[in-house]
Structure formats: structure tokens, C-alpha cells
Scaffold this active site. Sequence first.
Site, PDB file in Angstrom:
ATOM      1  N   THR A 136       0.821  -1.213   0.000  1.00  0.00           N
ATOM      2  CA  THR A 136       0.000   0.000   0.000  1.00  0.00           C
ATOM      3  C   THR A 136       0.857   1.265   0.000  1.00  0.00           C
ATOM      4  OG1 THR A 136      -1.459   1.284   1.456  1.00  0.00           O
ATOM      5  CG2 THR A 136      -0.125  -0.368   2.513  1.00  0.00           C
ATOM      6  N   ASP A 137       0.273   2.363  -0.472  1.00  0.00           N
ATOM      7  CA  ASP A 137       0.984   3.659  -0.396  1.00  0.00           C
ATOM      8  C   ASP A 137       1.028   4.186   1.037  1.00  0.00           C
ATOM      9  OD1 ASP A 137      -1.696   4.370  -0.100  1.00  0.00           O
ATOM     10  OD2 ASP A 137      -1.686   5.913  -1.654  1.00  0.00           O
ATOM     11  N   GLU A 138       0.243   3.564   1.948  1.00  0.00           N
ATOM     12  CA  GLU A 138       0.180   4.084   3.324  1.00  0.00           C
ATOM     13  C   GLU A 138       1.515   3.914   4.052  1.00  0.00           C
ATOM     14  OE1 GLU A 138      -3.504   3.312   5.369  1.00  0.00           O
ATOM     15  OE2 GLU A 138      -4.585   3.047   3.479  1.00  0.00           O
ATOM     16  N   TYR A 163      -1.852  -0.630  10.963  1.00  0.00           N
ATOM     17  CA  TYR A 163      -1.982  -1.282   9.648  1.00  0.00           C
ATOM     18  C   TYR A 163      -0.775  -0.951   8.770  1.00  0.00           C
ATOM     19  CZ  TYR A 163      -3.299  -1.713   4.707  1.00  0.00           C
ATOM     20  OH  TYR A 163      -3.294  -1.996   3.364  1.00  0.00           O
ATOM     21  N   LYS A 167       2.265  -3.346   7.301  1.00  0.00           N
ATOM     22  CA  LYS A 167       2.532  -3.511   5.867  1.00  0.00           C
ATOM     23  C   LYS A 167       3.969  -3.072   5.551  1.00  0.00           C
ATOM     24  CE  LYS A 167       0.130  -4.677   2.920  1.00  0.00           C
ATOM     25  NZ  LYS A 167      -0.194  -6.042   2.388  1.00  0.00           N
TER      26      LYS A 167
HETATM   27  P1  NAD Z   1      -9.522  -7.546   2.148  1.00  0.00           P
HETATM   28  O1  NAD Z   1      -9.516  -7.275   3.611  1.00  0.00           O
HETATM   29  O2  NAD Z   1     -10.749  -7.301   1.347  1.00  0.00           O
HETATM   30  O3  NAD Z   1      -9.118  -9.082   1.889  1.00  0.00           O
HETATM   31  C1  NAD Z   1      -8.099  -9.711   2.592  1.00  0.00           C
HETATM   32  C2  NAD Z   1      -8.219 -11.229   2.363  1.00  0.00           C
HETATM   33  O4  NAD Z   1      -7.149 -11.875   3.074  1.00  0.00           O
HETATM   34  C3  NAD Z   1      -9.521 -11.829   2.878  1.00  0.00           C
HETATM   35  O5  NAD Z   1     -10.041 -12.731   1.931  1.00  0.00           O
HETATM   36  C4  NAD Z   1      -9.104 -12.562   4.153  1.00  0.00           C
HETATM   37  O6  NAD Z   1      -9.914 -13.694   4.445  1.00  0.00           O
HETATM   38  C5  NAD Z   1      -7.682 -12.973   3.807  1.00  0.00           C
HETATM   39  N1  NAD Z   1      -6.858 -13.184   5.001  1.00  0.00           N
HETATM   40  C6  NAD Z   1      -6.736 -12.375   6.083  1.00  0.00           C
HETATM   41  N2  NAD Z   1      -5.923 -12.933   6.985  1.00  0.00           N
HETATM   42  C7  NAD Z   1      -5.502 -14.127   6.470  1.00  0.00           C
HETATM   43  C8  NAD Z   1      -4.622 -15.144   6.921  1.00  0.00           C
HETATM   44  N3  NAD Z   1      -4.024 -15.061   8.112  1.00  0.00           N
HETATM   45  N4  NAD Z   1      -4.414 -16.202   6.121  1.00  0.00           N
HETATM   46  C9  NAD Z   1      -5.018 -16.311   4.904  1.00  0.00           C
HETATM   47  N5  NAD Z   1      -5.871 -15.381   4.433  1.00  0.00           N
HETATM   48  C10 NAD Z   1      -6.101 -14.290   5.202  1.00  0.00           C
HETATM   49  O7  NAD Z   1      -8.281  -6.724   1.579  1.00  0.00           O
HETATM   50  P2  NAD Z   1      -8.109  -6.002   0.177  1.00  0.00           P
HETATM   51  O8  NAD Z   1      -8.669  -4.647   0.262  1.00  0.00           O
HETATM   52  O9  NAD Z   1      -8.551  -6.909  -0.901  1.00  0.00           O
HETATM   53  O10 NAD Z   1      -6.513  -5.870   0.137  1.00  0.00           O
HETATM   54  C11 NAD Z   1      -5.705  -6.911  -0.396  1.00  0.00           C
HETATM   55  C12 NAD Z   1      -4.240  -6.498  -0.301  1.00  0.00           C
HETATM   56  O11 NAD Z   1      -4.023  -5.295  -0.991  1.00  0.00           O
HETATM   57  C13 NAD Z   1      -3.772  -6.277   1.135  1.00  0.00           C
HETATM   58  O12 NAD Z   1      -2.461  -6.795   1.256  1.00  0.00           O
HETATM   59  C14 NAD Z   1      -3.772  -4.755   1.269  1.00  0.00           C
HETATM   60  O13 NAD Z   1      -2.799  -4.324   2.199  1.00  0.00           O
HETATM   61  C15 NAD Z   1      -3.415  -4.340  -0.138  1.00  0.00           C
HETATM   62  N6  NAD Z   1      -3.924  -3.012  -0.565  1.00  0.00           N
HETATM   63  C16 NAD Z   1      -5.253  -2.701  -0.414  1.00  0.00           C
HETATM   64  C17 NAD Z   1      -5.715  -1.464  -0.856  1.00  0.00           C
HETATM   65  C18 NAD Z   1      -7.179  -1.092  -0.769  1.00  0.00           C
HETATM   66  O14 NAD Z   1      -7.540   0.030  -1.097  1.00  0.00           O
HETATM   67  N7  NAD Z   1      -8.068  -1.979  -0.371  1.00  0.00           N
HETATM   68  C19 NAD Z   1      -4.829  -0.560  -1.449  1.00  0.00           C
HETATM   69  C20 NAD Z   1      -3.483  -0.923  -1.573  1.00  0.00           C
HETATM   70  C21 NAD Z   1      -3.039  -2.154  -1.148  1.00  0.00           C
HETATM   71  P1  TYD Z   2     -10.833   3.815   4.267  1.00  0.00           P
HETATM   72  O1  TYD Z   2     -11.791   3.404   3.198  1.00  0.00           O
HETATM   73  O2  TYD Z   2     -10.936   3.180   5.613  1.00  0.00           O
HETATM   74  O3  TYD Z   2      -9.359   3.646   3.657  1.00  0.00           O
HETATM   75  P2  TYD Z   2      -7.915   4.117   4.272  1.00  0.00           P
HETATM   76  O4  TYD Z   2      -8.088   4.531   5.667  1.00  0.00           O
HETATM   77  O5  TYD Z   2      -7.096   2.879   4.122  1.00  0.00           O
HETATM   78  O6  TYD Z   2      -7.467   5.232   3.381  1.00  0.00           O
HETATM   79  O7  TYD Z   2     -10.970   5.386   4.473  1.00  0.00           O
HETATM   80  C1  TYD Z   2     -10.761   6.286   3.406  1.00  0.00           C
HETATM   81  C2  TYD Z   2     -10.860   7.688   3.962  1.00  0.00           C
HETATM   82  O8  TYD Z   2     -12.220   7.929   4.386  1.00  0.00           O
HETATM   83  C3  TYD Z   2      -9.988   7.920   5.191  1.00  0.00           C
HETATM   84  O9  TYD Z   2      -9.490   9.252   5.154  1.00  0.00           O
HETATM   85  C4  TYD Z   2     -10.960   7.771   6.361  1.00  0.00           C
HETATM   86  C5  TYD Z   2     -12.266   8.274   5.780  1.00  0.00           C
HETATM   87  N1  TYD Z   2     -13.507   7.648   6.292  1.00  0.00           N
HETATM   88  C6  TYD Z   2     -14.565   8.452   6.735  1.00  0.00           C
HETATM   89  O10 TYD Z   2     -14.488   9.699   6.723  1.00  0.00           O
HETATM   90  N2  TYD Z   2     -15.704   7.842   7.173  1.00  0.00           N
HETATM   91  C7  TYD Z   2     -15.838   6.472   7.221  1.00  0.00           C
HETATM   92  O11 TYD Z   2     -16.894   5.961   7.656  1.00  0.00           O
HETATM   93  C8  TYD Z   2     -14.745   5.670   6.756  1.00  0.00           C
HETATM   94  C9  TYD Z   2     -14.839   4.169   6.773  1.00  0.00           C
HETATM   95  C10 TYD Z   2     -13.603   6.304   6.288  1.00  0.00           C
END
Ligand code: NAD
Ligand code: TYD
Length: 361
Positions: A136-138, A163, A167
Amino acid sequence: MRTYLVTGGAGFIGSNYIHYMFKKYDNEIRIINVDKLTYAGNLENLKDVENRDNYTFVKADICDKEAIRKVFAENDIDRVVHFAAESHVDRSIKNPEVFVQTNVLGTAVMLNCAKEAWELPDGTFKEGKKFLHVSTDEVYGSLPDDDNAFFYETSPYDPHSPYSASKASSDMLVKAYMDTYKFPANITNCSNNYGPYQFPEKLIPLIINNALQGKDLPVYGDGKNVRDWLYVEDHAKGIDMVQEQGKLFETYNIGGHNEKQNIQIIHIILDTLQEMLPEGDPRKELVSEKLIKYVTDRKGHDRRYAIAPDKIKADIGWYPETCFEEGIKKTIAWFFENEEWMKNVTSGDYQKYYTDMYSNK
Ligand code: NAD
Ligand code: TYD
């Protein structure tokens, strides 16, 4: 035929990636999806592919070394695409330990099992094997309110939430494997994703779902925190392009060049819902700016994320194809067509899917 081990494939991005890969490669590849099915894992996300001969689901925890070793021992894995993680910042603030467990220890297990399976007696690795760590960019921390500041691959790591710290630690482990063993890997650091199958605890699906039911739309702090939003299918494409065309050992930032304040996102969603709901639909009356509620800010809330995806564009030719206006319409259309999915997720019924579909197999 190339065999992929995808971790976390029943989550949001992992399931979109699996759909993308079967659409692109069809029967040319095989995918083994390893997922623990936490609250975020939902096999309904993959019901369209579950009967394919070239798809296998394995319910396992990535921290379980023996289970992961077994997957490598029983299959000649060519590619690992490692999505599995705890992914929600608010949950990490409440309960950090599971983030360290899955994101750090789980990544260590994945790296170690892949190394064991792929390493040759002379310490080099079997030809063509590749591991991609999805991050992630975080990890880069928070940017000031300045339109000209961006995260680059060279930006220092400065994570703030449990988180992003977990990561960042997992990224460091991958870097250590690449530096120490010349382990064949890449890291991608992506901005915020949105699209089909996103769990409604994240901003965009939460706002869509609440607005359609006339529930409060919680805005943390002043609502002016900025995120860089990318349509999930563009991310899936980027991951595949990095793995096939990227240089080994490199990190690539993937971003939408689409920075928006949270409050802007909420207004766009409300306007788009109004535009897309047909006349006479009772939900039209419910969707309103009056639902917006400013609430207590998230602890340690990062102000602004913004990726400059210059390197991936220059080296590989990837760019974000879906503009936000188009992506948000596709996302809302998907939620309209999949009301049952949302009902099952919010009621908790989706967690029965595994028992019904797989327990007797
Ligand atoms: P998500 O929470 O929707 O899915 C995570 C999946 O991992 C789930 O299916 C869960 O069951 C599985 N999981 C969790 N713990 C586990 C374990 N111990 N063993 C096996 N499986 C396990 O997450 P997402 O949003 O799809 O993100 C996927 C990846 O991309 C993550 O690594 C996250 O850090 C990264 N990412 C997400 C975003 C975003 O905006 N969602 C952006 C950048 C990077
Ligand atoms: P989120 O979807 O949790 O992603 P991340 O924290 O990983 O960026 O949140 C996106 C942005 O929205 C973040 O600045 C927090 C804000 N947010 C709200 O203002 N209200 C909400 O109910 C949620 C879930 C997030």
C-alpha cells in the site's frame, strides 16, 4: 501451463484479480487461492469461477507453515501473488496484534515456503519463479495539503497506523529476501482501491450502502483528508503487468492520479446515485446530503496520500485507464445488480457460504 498461488483471493482485490486473470488468460493458467476466510473473505465473490477445472480453493491461514508448505509441495507453483492481509485501518487501531500476526508473520511464512520450494542447491532460484507482494501507499506516511507533493518509490517509509506499520514491516521482509538471497520478487505499493466486491466497512461501499438506506454518512474530522482512488480492475492489470514485464527486485507504485477529499467523494456518490436511480424508485427520496454527519476524527488520521505512477508508466506502460466518473458509475451499477451480495455481507450470511459449498468436498 503457469500455476499461480494467490493468497487472500476471496477478499476485495484478490477476487477482482482472479476474475481479471481468468478473463485474460482463461485456460492458459491455473490458480490456487489460499485464504483463511476471515470476516473479509467471501467465497461468494468467486462463485463464477469456483467450478473451473483450473481453479482450486484451499482454506488455510498464511501463518500456518505446514499448510503453506503442503501447497508448495503438492503443486509446482510458478507465481505467488500475495494479497492476504488484515486491511482496515480502523480495525488496526482497535486490535493491532492480528495485523502483526497476519501481515508480518504471514508474509514471512509465505517468503520462507516459496524460498524452500524454489531454491536450488547452489543458492540460486529455479528459472522463471516470481513472487509479487501487494502493498500500500500508506507505508510512506502522510503528505501535506499540497497538490505538488507525491509519493515516489524512493520516498522514505514513515507509517503511522498499526496497519501501515505492519505492511511496511512486511515490505521490509520482502526487500531483505531480495537483498540477502536474490529472491525473485517485486513489491507494488498501490493507492486506495474501489469497485465491485469491496467490503462495506471502507469509505466508498459504506457510503453507497448507507445512502441507499437513508442511514448516516459518517465523515471523520473535517472531511478534507485526501485519498488517491484507483478502480480495482486497473490495479489487477497493473499487478499482472509488473509480474510479467517489470524488472525483478524492483518496487512499483500504482496510483490513480485521482486525488479527492473524502467530502468530495461523498458528494460525487450522492449525485451519481441520484442520477442513476430511476424515477419512482423509493430510494431516491432517501439519498440526501442531509445524511452527512461529521464525527470524531480517526486517531492519527493521515492527511493526504498521492502517488505519482511515473515509474510504472515509463518502464511498463501501465496507466490508470478508468477515470473516477466512469469507475464510480460501474461500481454503483454493480451494487445495484448485486443487492443480495450486500444483504448477505451485512447480515453475516456470507460466512455460511464456505460451509454450504466446500465442507463436503
Ligand atoms: P480484504 O480485507 O478485502 O481481503 C483480505 C483477504 O485476506 C480476505 O479474503 C481474508 O480472508 C484474507 N486473510 C486475512 N488474513 C488471512 C490469513 N491469516 N491467512 C489467509 N488469508 C487471510 O483486503 P483487500 O482490500 O482486498 O486488500 C488486499 C491487499 O491489498 C492487502 O495486502 C492490502 O494491504 C493491499 N492493498 C489494499 C488497498 C485497498 O484500497 N483496499 C490498497 C493498496 C493495497
Ligand atoms: P478507508 O476506506 O478506511 O481507507 P484508508 O483509511 O485505508 O485510506 O478510508 C478512506 C478515507 O475515508 C480515510 O481518510 C478515512 C475516511 N472515512 C470516513 O471519513 N468515514 C468512514 O466511515 C470511513 C470508513 C472512512
